[in-house]
Design an enzyme around this catalytic site. Structure first.
Site, PDB file in Angstrom:
ATOM      1  N   ASP A 271       0.832  -1.207   0.000  1.00 37.14           N
ATOM      2  CA  ASP A 271       0.000   0.000   0.000  1.00 37.14           C
ATOM      3  C   ASP A 271       0.874   1.268   0.000  1.00 37.14           C
ATOM      4  O   ASP A 271       1.641   1.497   0.940  1.00 37.14           O
ATOM      5  CB  ASP A 271      -0.883  -0.074   1.265  1.00 37.14           C
ATOM      6  CG  ASP A 271      -2.043   0.891   1.230  1.00 37.14           C
ATOM      7  OD1 ASP A 271      -2.080   1.748   0.335  1.00 37.14           O
ATOM      8  OD2 ASP A 271      -2.905   0.779   2.125  1.00 37.14           O
ATOM      9  N   GLU A 308      -2.310   1.289  -4.901  1.00 35.51           N
ATOM     10  CA  GLU A 308      -1.896   2.691  -5.059  1.00 35.51           C
ATOM     11  C   GLU A 308      -2.993   3.481  -5.750  1.00 35.51           C
ATOM     12  O   GLU A 308      -2.735   4.439  -6.428  1.00 35.51           O
ATOM     13  CB  GLU A 308      -0.516   2.807  -5.729  1.00 35.51           C
ATOM     14  CG  GLU A 308      -0.257   1.870  -6.884  1.00 35.51           C
ATOM     15  CD  GLU A 308      -0.765   2.417  -8.180  1.00 35.51           C
ATOM     16  OE1 GLU A 308      -2.001   2.507  -8.331  1.00 35.51           O
ATOM     17  OE2 GLU A 308       0.059   2.747  -9.042  1.00 35.51           O
ATOM     18  N   GLY A 310      -4.954   3.303  -8.148  1.00 36.24           N
ATOM     19  CA  GLY A 310      -5.112   3.515  -9.589  1.00 36.24           C
ATOM     20  C   GLY A 310      -4.226   4.606 -10.154  1.00 36.24           C
ATOM     21  O   GLY A 310      -4.360   4.986 -11.318  1.00 36.24           O
ATOM     22  N   TRP A 311      -3.272   5.083  -9.358  1.00 36.15           N
ATOM     23  CA  TRP A 311      -2.438   6.198  -9.822  1.00 36.15           C
ATOM     24  C   TRP A 311      -1.460   5.726 -10.910  1.00 36.15           C
ATOM     25  O   TRP A 311      -1.048   4.558 -10.940  1.00 36.15           O
ATOM     26  CB  TRP A 311      -1.636   6.792  -8.652  1.00 36.15           C
ATOM     27  CG  TRP A 311      -2.507   7.484  -7.655  1.00 36.15           C
ATOM     28  CD1 TRP A 311      -3.843   7.771  -7.782  1.00 36.15           C
ATOM     29  CD2 TRP A 311      -2.111   7.970  -6.364  1.00 36.15           C
ATOM     30  NE1 TRP A 311      -4.290   8.414  -6.648  1.00 36.15           N
ATOM     31  CE2 TRP A 311      -3.266   8.545  -5.765  1.00 36.15           C
ATOM     32  CE3 TRP A 311      -0.903   7.983  -5.655  1.00 36.15           C
ATOM     33  CZ2 TRP A 311      -3.235   9.121  -4.494  1.00 36.15           C
ATOM     34  CZ3 TRP A 311      -0.880   8.554  -4.399  1.00 36.15           C
ATOM     35  CH2 TRP A 311      -2.032   9.117  -3.818  1.00 36.15           C
ATOM     36  N   ASP A 331     -10.490   4.024  -1.438  1.00 40.63           N
ATOM     37  CA  ASP A 331     -11.091   3.009  -0.567  1.00 40.63           C
ATOM     38  C   ASP A 331     -12.608   2.933  -0.738  1.00 40.63           C
ATOM     39  O   ASP A 331     -13.287   3.959  -0.757  1.00 40.63           O
ATOM     40  CB  ASP A 331     -10.792   3.330   0.898  1.00 40.63           C
ATOM     41  CG  ASP A 331      -9.332   3.115   1.237  1.00 40.63           C
ATOM     42  OD1 ASP A 331      -8.530   2.857   0.314  1.00 40.63           O
ATOM     43  OD2 ASP A 331      -8.986   3.196   2.426  1.00 40.63           O
TER      44      ASP A 331
HETATM   45  C1  GLA Z   1      -5.392   2.234   2.747  1.00 45.87           C
HETATM   46  C2  GLA Z   1      -5.909   1.113   1.862  1.00 45.87           C
HETATM   47  C3  GLA Z   1      -6.966   0.326   2.615  1.00 45.87           C
HETATM   48  C4  GLA Z   1      -6.360  -0.226   3.902  1.00 45.87           C
HETATM   49  C5  GLA Z   1      -5.782   0.906   4.739  1.00 45.87           C
HETATM   50  C6  GLA Z   1      -4.989   0.383   5.923  1.00 45.87           C
HETATM   51  O1  GLA Z   1      -6.379   3.184   2.999  1.00 45.87           O
HETATM   52  O2  GLA Z   1      -6.423   1.600   0.651  1.00 45.87           O
HETATM   53  O3  GLA Z   1      -7.466  -0.731   1.819  1.00 45.87           O
HETATM   54  O4  GLA Z   1      -5.375  -1.165   3.574  1.00 45.87           O
HETATM   55  O5  GLA Z   1      -4.907   1.719   3.985  1.00 45.87           O
HETATM   56  O6  GLA Z   1      -4.372   1.386   6.645  1.00 45.87           O
END
Ligand code: GLA
Length: 507
Positions: A271, A308, A310-311, A331
């Site tokens: 992530d 990431e 979709g960047w 998210d």
């Molecule tokens: C980001 C991701 C989520 C999750 C959180 C965890 O927001 O996109 O899917 O993994 O971090 O902190």
């Protein structure tokens, strides 16, 4: 007679007093509610790994204009915003509409909401209060990472984040693994049990990442999950800190990949998070390549999930860095609008989906309680039509019969898992939106989604399906009934936010 002209000592006193006064004023301006200029510290709740979460905000106010920097363990963010009276709003460069922080100056403290949800209090920082900066590591030159041969169909499993966020622990993962078996989820294909953020401990003296007290023995947990016929996934970030502020893999990529392999991990979600404060988007590919190569160097088959948002047109280079799936959006939330927005947003990525590499509009919210069952059926239908990963995000231990019927519908899982791996796109727009997905055996799945607020008559015309002949048979995937086309037409009433999903074969 007493002179009115001050003598030297009294003049000196006056000067001294005024110096003290101006110094006092300078440092206490925020305290007087005049200006937010200054250095402020936020001491957060200690993390689960015992680290003290601390942020330092340096602000400069000029009129109503506010600029500044927020430094956190491992990263810094440039902020811009406004101050009106005692109220202020600060924005990060990547989110010009949604404030990074809002708050008020109250009795010399900033009482604020951090990133929309965390209540924090910033106090004037002491002169020695600082946060160490992180040195820049040059990303590696580009080279293709070979295909790992995994995820020939979209990955299926469960992930902890949507429901448990920071409260996930070993015991919950074990009981969830048990429930994956007893509920029939495993046998339906949901194989991966993925631990998201907040498992991380601190690094030992050799720099090896350890799990925190919530996960006393990660290898033992992997053994347990494997003994159930399931696989275990884990989470990290290419940045120094994860999105929940735990240590990321920055500068420890090979070492962490080896640790994950030694724990017998089968899946990594990686992530971007704080990496955005170190790298620009043009470094996304080499930075993701670094971990892709490190995972492959371990020799253990590990599904590689890029997160990431979709960047940087990730769908165009994801396979070259060894990626098996990549997020195409921000998210998901357990809300109709968020779910629809995510799946619609990934429409342009459709040509890039296929065996081994998938577009990921984020995990499922089915069963988490804030959408209707009709909406959850639409959620599941759209994820299946678009060959998206099916990572349940609900409590498998306590599923209602309705949730079970959605997640365990074998006919819809078959659409998602079709070996041809085509990602459906909408072919008809409006309140009734039609999505078509060709299948490996020549059949076609077609979904009609009612985006409108009222029930509506959905129609499917055989001549719009690109069938290789006339309709031989057709099946309603949600009612599990064979249905008949009449004069090349099938029609059904679709509730608001509901779906009609058919699989049609040709003569
Ligand atoms: C980001 C991701 C989520 C999750 C959180 C965890 O927001 O996109 O899917 O993994 O971090 O902190």
């Amino acid at each position: 007679m007493k002179s009115h002209i001050p003598t030297w000592p009294s003049l000196r006193h006056t000067r001294c007093a005024s110096l003290i006064a101006s110094l006092f004023l300078l440092f206490s301006l925020p305290l007087l509610g005049q200006s937010l200029t200054g250095r402020w510290t936020i001491i957060g709740k200690p993390l689960d790994n015992g680290e003290q979460s601390k942020s330092l905000i340096e602000l400069k106010q000029s009129g109503n204009e506010l600029t500044g920097t927020m430094k956190n363990l491992g990263y810094s963010v440039e902020l811009k915003g406004t101050a009106t009276g005692t109220h202020f709003e600060l924005f990060a460069p990547w989110s010009p509409a949604k404030p990074f922080m809002t708050g008020d100056l109250v009795n010399g403290e900033l009482h604020a909401i951090d990133r929309g949800h965390r209540e924090v209090i910033a106090k004037p920082a002491g002169a020695n209060d600082d946060i160490p900066t992180v040195s820049y590591i040059e990303p590696p030159p580009l080279h293709p990472v070979p295909d790992n041969g995994l995820a020939k169909t979209p990955p299926m499993g469960w992930n902890s984040w949507n429901l448990f966020a920071g409260s996930i622990d070993d015991q919950t993962v074990r009981t969830m693994a048990d429930a994956m078996v007893s509920s029939g989820m495993r046998d339906a294909g949901y194989i991966y049990v993925n631990i998201d953020d907040t498992w991380e401990g601190v690094r030992d003296a050799q720099g090896n990442i350890q799990s925190n007290h919530k996960f006393p023995d990660m290898k033992a947990l992997a053994d347990y999950v494997h003994s159930k016929g399931l696989k275990l996934g884990i989470y990290s970030s290419p940045g120094p800190r994860t999105c929940a502020n735990y240590p990321g893999s920055y500068g420890h990529e090979e070492q962490d990949a080896k640790t994950f392999a030694a724990w017998d991990i089968d899946y990594l979600k990686y992530d971007w998070c704080s990496a955005r404060n170190i790298y620009k988007n043009d470094a996304l590919q080499p930075v993701y390549q670094k971990m892709g190569a490190a995972l492959q160097a371990t020799g253990r088959p590990i599904v590689y999930s890029l997160c990431e948002y979709g960047w940087g047109d990730v769908q165009k280079w994801g396979p070259q860095v060894g990626g098996n799936l990549w997020r195409t959006t921000g998210d998901i939330r357990d809300e109709w609008s968020s779910m629809i927005e995510n799946v619609e947003k990934q429409v342009p990525t459709a040509p890039y989906a296929g065996p081994g590499h998938w577009n990921d509009p984020d995990m499922l919210e089915v069963g988490n309680g804030h959408m209707t069952d009709d909406e959850y059926r639409t959620h599941m239908s759209l994820w299946a039509l678009t060959a998206s990963p099916l990572l349940a995000g609900n409590d498998i231990r306590t599923m209602t019969p309705e949730t079970k019927a959605i997640l365990l519908n074998k006919e819809i899982i078959a659409i998602d898992q079709d070996p041809l791996g085509k990602q459906a796109s909408p072919v008809k727009h409006g309140d009734l939106e039609t999505w078509i997905k060709p299948l490996a055996n020549g059949e076609v799945s077609v979904g009609v989604v009612n985006l409108g607020a009222n029930p509506a008559q959905g129609e499917v015309r055989a001549n719009e399906l690109n069938l290789k002949g006339s309709v031989k048979s057709a099946r309603d995937v949600w009612t599990h009934k064979d249905i008949a086309f009449k004069d090349g037409l099938y029609s059904e009433m679709i509730p608001s936010h509901g779906v009609m999903l058919l699989t049609v074969s040709a003569k």
